[in-house]
Design a protein around this motif. Sequence first.
Motif, PDB file in Angstrom:
ATOM      1  N   LEU A   1       2.598  41.261 -39.605  1.00 42.71           N
ATOM      2  CA  LEU A   1       3.012  42.604 -39.046  1.00 42.71           C
ATOM      3  C   LEU A   1       3.858  42.184 -37.518  1.00 42.71           C
ATOM      4  O   LEU A   1       3.254  42.626 -36.642  1.00 42.71           O
ATOM      5  N   GLU A   2       4.926  41.561 -38.057  1.00 38.61           N
ATOM      6  CA  GLU A   2       5.858  41.391 -36.727  1.00 38.61           C
ATOM      7  C   GLU A   2       6.741  42.278 -36.272  1.00 38.61           C
ATOM      8  O   GLU A   2       7.327  42.942 -36.991  1.00 38.61           O
ATOM      9  N   CYS A   3       6.593  42.627 -34.868  1.00 41.27           N
ATOM     10  CA  CYS A   3       7.473  43.413 -34.339  1.00 41.27           C
ATOM     11  C   CYS A   3       9.130  43.293 -34.878  1.00 41.27           C
ATOM     12  O   CYS A   3       9.254  42.395 -34.593  1.00 41.27           O
ATOM     13  N   ASN A   4       9.760  44.281 -35.006  1.00 45.60           N
ATOM     14  CA  ASN A   4      11.259  44.173 -35.392  1.00 45.60           C
ATOM     15  C   ASN A   4      11.966  43.883 -33.819  1.00 45.60           C
ATOM     16  O   ASN A   4      13.135  44.053 -34.175  1.00 45.60           O
ATOM     17  N   GLN A   5      11.332  44.249 -32.792  1.00 46.18           N
ATOM     18  CA  GLN A   5      12.085  44.211 -31.565  1.00 46.18           C
ATOM     19  C   GLN A   5      11.531  43.009 -30.667  1.00 46.18           C
ATOM     20  O   GLN A   5      12.482  42.924 -29.692  1.00 46.18           O
ATOM     21  N   CYS A   6      10.474  42.318 -30.837  1.00 45.48           N
ATOM     22  CA  CYS A   6      10.046  41.205 -30.093  1.00 45.48           C
ATOM     23  C   CYS A   6       9.169  40.355 -31.206  1.00 45.48           C
ATOM     24  O   CYS A   6       9.046  40.557 -32.303  1.00 45.48           O
ATOM     25  N   LYS A   7       8.509  39.737 -30.463  1.00 50.31           N
ATOM     26  CA  LYS A   7       7.654  38.497 -31.380  1.00 50.31           C
ATOM     27  C   LYS A   7       6.430  38.837 -31.668  1.00 50.31           C
ATOM     28  O   LYS A   7       5.571  38.170 -31.880  1.00 50.31           O
ATOM     29  N   PHE A   8       6.137  39.947 -31.157  1.00 47.26           N
ATOM     30  CA  PHE A   8       4.462  40.478 -31.053  1.00 47.26           C
ATOM     31  C   PHE A   8       4.117  40.633 -32.666  1.00 47.26           C
ATOM     32  O   PHE A   8       4.840  41.146 -33.287  1.00 47.26           O
ATOM     33  N   VAL A   9       3.134  40.317 -33.071  1.00 49.93           N
ATOM     34  CA  VAL A   9       2.454  40.168 -34.057  1.00 49.93           C
ATOM     35  C   VAL A   9       1.262  40.983 -34.223  1.00 49.93           C
ATOM     36  O   VAL A   9       0.196  40.794 -33.548  1.00 49.93           O
ATOM     37  N   ALA A  10       0.994  42.377 -34.726  1.00 44.74           N
ATOM     38  CA  ALA A  10       0.007  43.223 -34.763  1.00 44.74           C
ATOM     39  C   ALA A  10      -1.013  42.662 -35.841  1.00 44.74           C
ATOM     40  O   ALA A  10      -0.731  41.811 -36.762  1.00 44.74           O
ATOM     41  N   LYS A  11      -2.370  43.028 -35.563  1.00 44.22           N
ATOM     42  CA  LYS A  11      -3.405  42.839 -36.386  1.00 44.22           C
ATOM     43  C   LYS A  11      -3.508  43.862 -37.657  1.00 44.22           C
ATOM     44  O   LYS A  11      -3.954  43.503 -38.839  1.00 44.22           O
ATOM     45  N   ASN A  12      -3.114  45.032 -37.291  1.00 42.30           N
ATOM     46  CA  ASN A  12      -2.887  46.076 -38.289  1.00 42.30           C
ATOM     47  C   ASN A  12      -2.000  47.418 -37.958  1.00 42.30           C
ATOM     48  O   ASN A  12      -1.197  47.011 -37.053  1.00 42.30           O
ATOM     49  N   ILE A  13      -1.723  48.108 -38.960  1.00 43.50           N
ATOM     50  CA  ILE A  13      -0.782  48.965 -38.543  1.00 43.50           C
ATOM     51  C   ILE A  13      -1.043  49.926 -37.465  1.00 43.50           C
ATOM     52  O   ILE A  13      -0.096  50.408 -36.670  1.00 43.50           O
ATOM     53  N   PRO A  14      -2.102  50.488 -37.200  1.00 41.72           N
ATOM     54  CA  PRO A  14      -2.405  51.344 -35.940  1.00 41.72           C
ATOM     55  C   PRO A  14      -2.030  50.421 -34.662  1.00 41.72           C
ATOM     56  O   PRO A  14      -1.293  50.950 -33.637  1.00 41.72           O
ATOM     57  N   ASP A  15      -2.252  49.012 -34.685  1.00 34.93           N
ATOM     58  CA  ASP A  15      -1.708  48.239 -33.591  1.00 34.93           C
ATOM     59  C   ASP A  15      -0.417  48.242 -33.510  1.00 34.93           C
ATOM     60  O   ASP A  15       0.471  48.120 -32.267  1.00 34.93           O
ATOM     61  N   LEU A  16       0.267  47.868 -34.575  1.00 35.72           N
ATOM     62  CA  LEU A  16       1.943  47.780 -34.638  1.00 35.72           C
ATOM     63  C   LEU A  16       2.292  49.484 -34.041  1.00 35.72           C
ATOM     64  O   LEU A  16       3.252  49.361 -33.392  1.00 35.72           O
ATOM     65  N   LYS A  17       1.746  50.315 -34.557  1.00 38.16           N
ATOM     66  CA  LYS A  17       2.333  51.683 -34.116  1.00 38.16           C
ATOM     67  C   LYS A  17       2.366  51.899 -32.573  1.00 38.16           C
ATOM     68  O   LYS A  17       3.020  52.350 -32.077  1.00 38.16           O
ATOM     69  N   ARG A  18       1.142  51.432 -32.125  1.00 35.21           N
ATOM     70  CA  ARG A  18       0.860  51.687 -30.526  1.00 35.21           C
ATOM     71  C   ARG A  18       1.917  50.720 -29.943  1.00 35.21           C
ATOM     72  O   ARG A  18       2.465  51.206 -28.952  1.00 35.21           O
ATOM     73  N   HIS A  19       2.249  49.314 -30.503  1.00 40.10           N
ATOM     74  CA  HIS A  19       3.381  48.447 -29.775  1.00 40.10           C
ATOM     75  C   HIS A  19       4.808  49.284 -29.937  1.00 40.10           C
ATOM     76  O   HIS A  19       5.546  48.965 -29.215  1.00 40.10           O
ATOM     77  N   LEU A  20       5.044  49.599 -31.188  1.00 40.99           N
ATOM     78  CA  LEU A  20       6.469  50.356 -31.241  1.00 40.99           C
ATOM     79  C   LEU A  20       6.452  51.564 -30.410  1.00 40.99           C
ATOM     80  O   LEU A  20       7.594  51.711 -30.096  1.00 40.99           O
ATOM     81  N   LEU A  21       5.403  52.240 -30.189  1.00 44.16           N
ATOM     82  CA  LEU A  21       5.589  53.406 -29.335  1.00 44.16           C
ATOM     83  C   LEU A  21       5.734  52.975 -27.998  1.00 44.16           C
ATOM     84  O   LEU A  21       6.751  53.663 -27.288  1.00 44.16           O
ATOM     85  N   ASP A  22       5.310  52.054 -27.433  1.00 50.18           N
ATOM     86  CA  ASP A  22       5.488  51.561 -26.391  1.00 50.18           C
ATOM     87  C   ASP A  22       6.928  50.985 -26.010  1.00 50.18           C
ATOM     88  O   ASP A  22       7.593  51.462 -25.004  1.00 50.18           O
ATOM     89  N   HIS A  23       7.586  50.361 -27.015  1.00 48.36           N
ATOM     90  CA  HIS A  23       9.004  49.873 -27.047  1.00 48.36           C
ATOM     91  C   HIS A  23       9.786  51.260 -26.957  1.00 48.36           C
ATOM     92  O   HIS A  23      10.777  51.410 -26.130  1.00 48.36           O
ATOM     93  N   TRP A  24       9.558  52.195 -27.580  1.00 50.94           N
ATOM     94  CA  TRP A  24      10.177  53.605 -27.849  1.00 50.94           C
ATOM     95  C   TRP A  24      10.108  54.212 -26.343  1.00 50.94           C
ATOM     96  O   TRP A  24      11.340  54.762 -25.861  1.00 50.94           O
ATOM     97  N   THR A  25       9.113  54.330 -26.075  1.00 49.38           N
ATOM     98  CA  THR A  25       8.905  55.341 -24.793  1.00 49.38           C
ATOM     99  C   THR A  25       9.409  54.368 -23.621  1.00 49.38           C
ATOM    100  O   THR A  25      10.073  55.026 -22.529  1.00 49.38           O
TER     101      THR A  25
END
Length: 187
Positions: free
Chosen positions: A160-184
């Motif tokens: 689950l690699e972020c489409n905006q940086c090189k962050f790799v999430a361990k699960n979907i909730p982790d990825l969603k938190r990360h994506l929300l940070d990008h958006w905010t």
Amino acid sequence: MTSSVGKGWTASLLYTIKDPKNLIISSEDAVVIHDKYPKAKHHYLVLPKADIPDIFHLNQSHLPLLEELFLLAQNVIEAKRCQLDDFKIGFHAQPSMQRLHLHVISKDFVSDCLKTKKHWASFNTKLFLYYQDAYALIKAGDRIQRLNKEIVQQLYDSPLECNQCKFVAKNIPDLKRHLLDHWTQKQ
């Protein structure tokens, strides 16, 4: 061409486009609707009025229609006062819905409807076929081919690699938190 009218959720797009209240933009050949289960802040579908079941039925005679679909994709982005660079425009390489449809989706992927790894992979791996790539294949006289099951499974299982940086999430909730940070941060 055979009719793609079917039963159940796979045919729901056919009923959605028949109701004028669902249309955002329409032309003589195609319509734009909201995705009922958006996987991002902006998620639209551009569908031909012609009965084309999926991307595997496209050939060179469909090039003008593909150009019209892309024009409508650009129009809805402009109408929503957004920037083209903030969107992905393309097709699922493994379509699950009946009727050819072009996805117009913002790259933020901030949505309550983004729930599974499969949802993420369908837009952020080779399971998403960019419009330009599909158009080039068809223009060259090729047909879009189905991916084999092993490749599809590998793509669904990919990190689950972020489409905006090189962050790799361990699960979907982790990825969603990360994506929300990008958006905010962009707001």
